[in-house]
Design a protein around this motif. Sequence first.
Motif, mmCIF file in Angstrom:
data_model
loop_
_atom_site.group_PDB
_atom_site.id
_atom_site.type_symbol
_atom_site.label_atom_id
_atom_site.label_comp_id
_atom_site.label_asym_id
_atom_site.label_seq_id
_atom_site.Cartn_x
_atom_site.Cartn_y
_atom_site.Cartn_z
ATOM 1 N N GLU A 86 143.084 29.586 77.887
ATOM 2 C CA GLU A 86 141.921 29.610 78.769
ATOM 3 C C GLU A 86 141.478 31.047 78.957
ATOM 4 O OE1 GLU A 86 140.377 27.927 83.104
ATOM 5 O OE2 GLU A 86 142.524 27.982 82.686
ATOM 6 N N VAL A 87 140.189 31.299 78.740
ATOM 7 C CA VAL A 87 139.618 32.639 78.897
ATOM 8 C C VAL A 87 138.426 32.569 79.837
ATOM 9 C CG1 VAL A 87 140.388 33.422 76.622
ATOM 10 C CG2 VAL A 87 138.110 32.423 76.858
ATOM 11 N N GLY A 88 138.092 33.709 80.400
ATOM 12 C CA GLY A 88 136.925 33.813 81.268
ATOM 13 C C GLY A 88 135.692 34.228 80.474
ATOM 14 N N LEU A 107 136.095 40.579 58.017
ATOM 15 C CA LEU A 107 137.169 39.721 58.508
ATOM 16 C C LEU A 107 138.218 40.641 59.114
ATOM 17 C CD1 LEU A 107 138.170 36.733 58.550
ATOM 18 C CD2 LEU A 107 139.453 37.283 56.480
ATOM 19 N N THR A 108 138.528 40.428 60.384
ATOM 20 C CA THR A 108 139.489 41.295 61.068
ATOM 21 C C THR A 108 140.292 40.478 62.061
ATOM 22 O OG1 THR A 108 139.707 43.420 62.218
ATOM 23 C CG2 THR A 108 137.901 41.999 62.923
ATOM 24 N N ARG A 109 141.471 40.952 62.406
ATOM 25 C CA ARG A 109 142.307 40.251 63.385
ATOM 26 C C ARG A 109 141.872 40.611 64.805
ATOM 27 N NH1 ARG A 109 147.828 42.168 63.016
ATOM 28 N NH2 ARG A 109 146.823 44.006 62.184
ATOM 29 N N ILE A 110 141.952 39.613 65.675
ATOM 30 C CA ILE A 110 141.731 39.812 67.105
ATOM 31 C C ILE A 110 143.021 39.457 67.825
ATOM 32 C CG2 ILE A 110 140.831 37.475 67.473
ATOM 33 C CD1 ILE A 110 138.956 38.676 69.614
ATOM 34 N N ALA A 111 143.350 40.230 68.851
ATOM 35 C CA ALA A 111 144.464 39.903 69.737
ATOM 36 C C ALA A 111 143.859 39.653 71.113
ATOM 37 C CB ALA A 111 145.472 41.048 69.794
ATOM 38 N N ILE A 112 144.142 38.473 71.646
ATOM 39 C CA ILE A 112 143.658 38.100 72.971
ATOM 40 C C ILE A 112 144.765 37.301 73.643
ATOM 41 C CG2 ILE A 112 142.413 36.108 72.003
ATOM 42 C CD1 ILE A 112 140.393 36.456 74.358
ATOM 43 N N GLY A 113 145.138 37.732 74.835
ATOM 44 C CA GLY A 113 146.268 37.089 75.505
ATOM 45 C C GLY A 113 147.487 37.177 74.612
ATOM 46 N N ASN A 114 148.119 36.040 74.354
ATOM 47 C CA ASN A 114 149.300 36.013 73.485
ATOM 48 C C ASN A 114 148.964 35.520 72.076
ATOM 49 O OD1 ASN A 114 148.782 33.389 74.197
ATOM 50 N ND2 ASN A 114 150.887 32.866 74.678
ATOM 51 N N ARG A 156 141.051 27.357 69.491
ATOM 52 C CA ARG A 156 142.053 28.268 70.052
ATOM 53 C C ARG A 156 141.808 28.611 71.519
ATOM 54 N NH1 ARG A 156 141.574 30.496 64.625
ATOM 55 N NH2 ARG A 156 143.614 30.466 63.647
ATOM 56 N N LEU A 157 140.541 28.689 71.914
ATOM 57 C CA LEU A 157 140.210 29.136 73.269
ATOM 58 C C LEU A 157 139.374 28.087 73.981
ATOM 59 C CD1 LEU A 157 139.049 32.803 72.457
ATOM 60 C CD2 LEU A 157 141.369 32.000 72.953
ATOM 61 N N ILE A 158 139.504 28.060 75.296
ATOM 62 C CA ILE A 158 138.633 27.260 76.135
ATOM 63 C C ILE A 158 138.078 28.203 77.201
ATOM 64 C CG2 ILE A 158 140.508 26.469 77.634
ATOM 65 C CD1 ILE A 158 138.880 23.769 77.752
ATOM 66 N N VAL A 159 136.770 28.135 77.433
ATOM 67 C CA VAL A 159 136.098 29.096 78.303
ATOM 68 C C VAL A 159 135.913 28.532 79.707
ATOM 69 C CG1 VAL A 159 134.042 30.537 78.598
ATOM 70 C CG2 VAL A 159 134.866 29.995 76.296
ATOM 71 N N ASN A 160 136.333 29.302 80.695
ATOM 72 C CA ASN A 160 136.087 28.994 82.096
ATOM 73 C C ASN A 160 135.076 30.030 82.580
ATOM 74 O OD1 ASN A 160 136.081 28.770 84.887
ATOM 75 N ND2 ASN A 160 138.240 28.192 84.979
ATOM 76 N N SER A 186 142.932 36.042 80.256
ATOM 77 C CA SER A 186 143.958 36.311 79.247
ATOM 78 C C SER A 186 144.747 37.579 79.573
ATOM 79 C CB SER A 186 143.328 36.431 77.855
ATOM 80 O OG SER A 186 142.537 37.602 77.776
ATOM 81 N N GLY A 187 144.402 38.235 80.668
ATOM 82 C CA GLY A 187 145.099 39.448 81.070
ATOM 83 C C GLY A 187 144.293 40.692 80.750
ATOM 84 N N LYS A 188 144.766 41.810 81.261
ATOM 85 C CA LYS A 188 144.085 43.091 81.054
ATOM 86 C C LYS A 188 144.980 44.087 80.328
ATOM 87 C CE LYS A 188 141.059 42.862 85.095
ATOM 88 N NZ LYS A 188 140.620 43.596 86.293
ATOM 89 N N GLN A 189 145.896 43.566 79.479
ATOM 90 C CA GLN A 189 146.855 44.459 78.831
ATOM 91 C C GLN A 189 146.192 45.471 77.908
ATOM 92 O OE1 GLN A 189 146.603 41.152 78.334
ATOM 93 N NE2 GLN A 189 147.366 40.511 76.355
ATOM 94 N N PHE A 190 144.964 45.230 77.451
ATOM 95 C CA PHE A 190 144.280 46.171 76.563
ATOM 96 C C PHE A 190 143.316 47.090 77.314
ATOM 97 C CE2 PHE A 190 144.976 42.248 73.962
ATOM 98 C CZ PHE A 190 146.024 42.760 73.212
ATOM 99 N N GLN A 191 143.221 46.946 78.627
ATOM 100 C CA GLN A 191 142.223 47.676 79.413
ATOM 101 C C GLN A 191 142.421 49.183 79.386
ATOM 102 O OE1 GLN A 191 142.120 46.607 83.555
ATOM 103 N NE2 GLN A 191 140.265 47.760 83.929
ATOM 104 N N HIS A 192 143.633 49.670 79.497
ATOM 105 C CA HIS A 192 143.873 51.109 79.599
ATOM 106 C C HIS A 192 144.412 51.670 78.290
ATOM 107 C CE1 HIS A 192 142.898 50.931 83.805
ATOM 108 N NE2 HIS A 192 143.761 49.939 83.954
ATOM 109 N N SER A 193 143.761 51.298 77.193
ATOM 110 C CA SER A 193 144.223 51.685 75.866
ATOM 111 C C SER A 193 143.798 53.091 75.456
ATOM 112 C CB SER A 193 143.704 50.684 74.832
ATOM 113 O OG SER A 193 144.200 49.399 75.129
ATOM 114 N N TYR A 194 142.899 53.699 76.202
ATOM 115 C CA TYR A 194 142.385 55.027 75.874
ATOM 116 C C TYR A 194 142.571 55.939 77.072
ATOM 117 C CZ TYR A 194 140.195 52.022 72.441
ATOM 118 O OH TYR A 194 139.994 51.091 71.461
ATOM 119 N N PRO A 195 142.581 57.248 76.851
ATOM 120 C CA PRO A 195 142.688 58.186 77.981
ATOM 121 C C PRO A 195 141.544 57.963 78.960
ATOM 122 C CG PRO A 195 142.874 59.333 75.885
ATOM 123 C CD PRO A 195 142.498 57.925 75.571
ATOM 124 N N GLN A 196 141.805 58.273 80.218
ATOM 125 C CA GLN A 196 140.780 58.133 81.225
ATOM 126 C C GLN A 196 139.573 58.997 80.873
ATOM 127 O OE1 GLN A 196 141.806 55.267 82.671
ATOM 128 N NE2 GLN A 196 140.867 56.070 84.480
#
Length: 163
Positions: free
Chosen positions: A11-13, A98-105, A134-138, A145-155
Amino acid sequence: MSLNEPHTKLEVGWREWVSLPDLGLAGIKVKVDTGARTSALHAHQVRTFRRKGQRWVRFRIWPLQRTKTPELVCEAPVLEKRLVADSGGHRELRFVILTRIAIGNLEYPIEMTITRRDTMLFRMLLGRTAMKGRLIVNPGHSYLSGKQFQHSYPQVSNEDKDK
């Protein structure tokens, strides 16, 4: 969740943080867009070149909203060129990769077009073919799916945001 279980969907937003590991994009905020068939990535300075006889595309991207830092250079083999209509009905011939996406797990390959989205808030749209099975949208929620990728770059400083 196993990809071997087609009845189990993540489930994703309406907006989510994802990673595009093949492109070296550790994190990018996407608009989950069930109205778009194909996913689209905002890019600039798009150029094609040949590598071992195959056509590739090299482009630059600003993965964070409202700022031009960091600026990353990405490369990918060209799958094809496709005529795509945007939300305003304008038709454009775009490179498809064609590229891979990582979202949630989850992590899986998706087709994505490369285009200029200067006037759009989100640097990437996640289209329905990338979500199918694969996904269902709410639509009432964000970042399910979480924010684990949010702080991937320097501030980024406020001064950089104005550039």
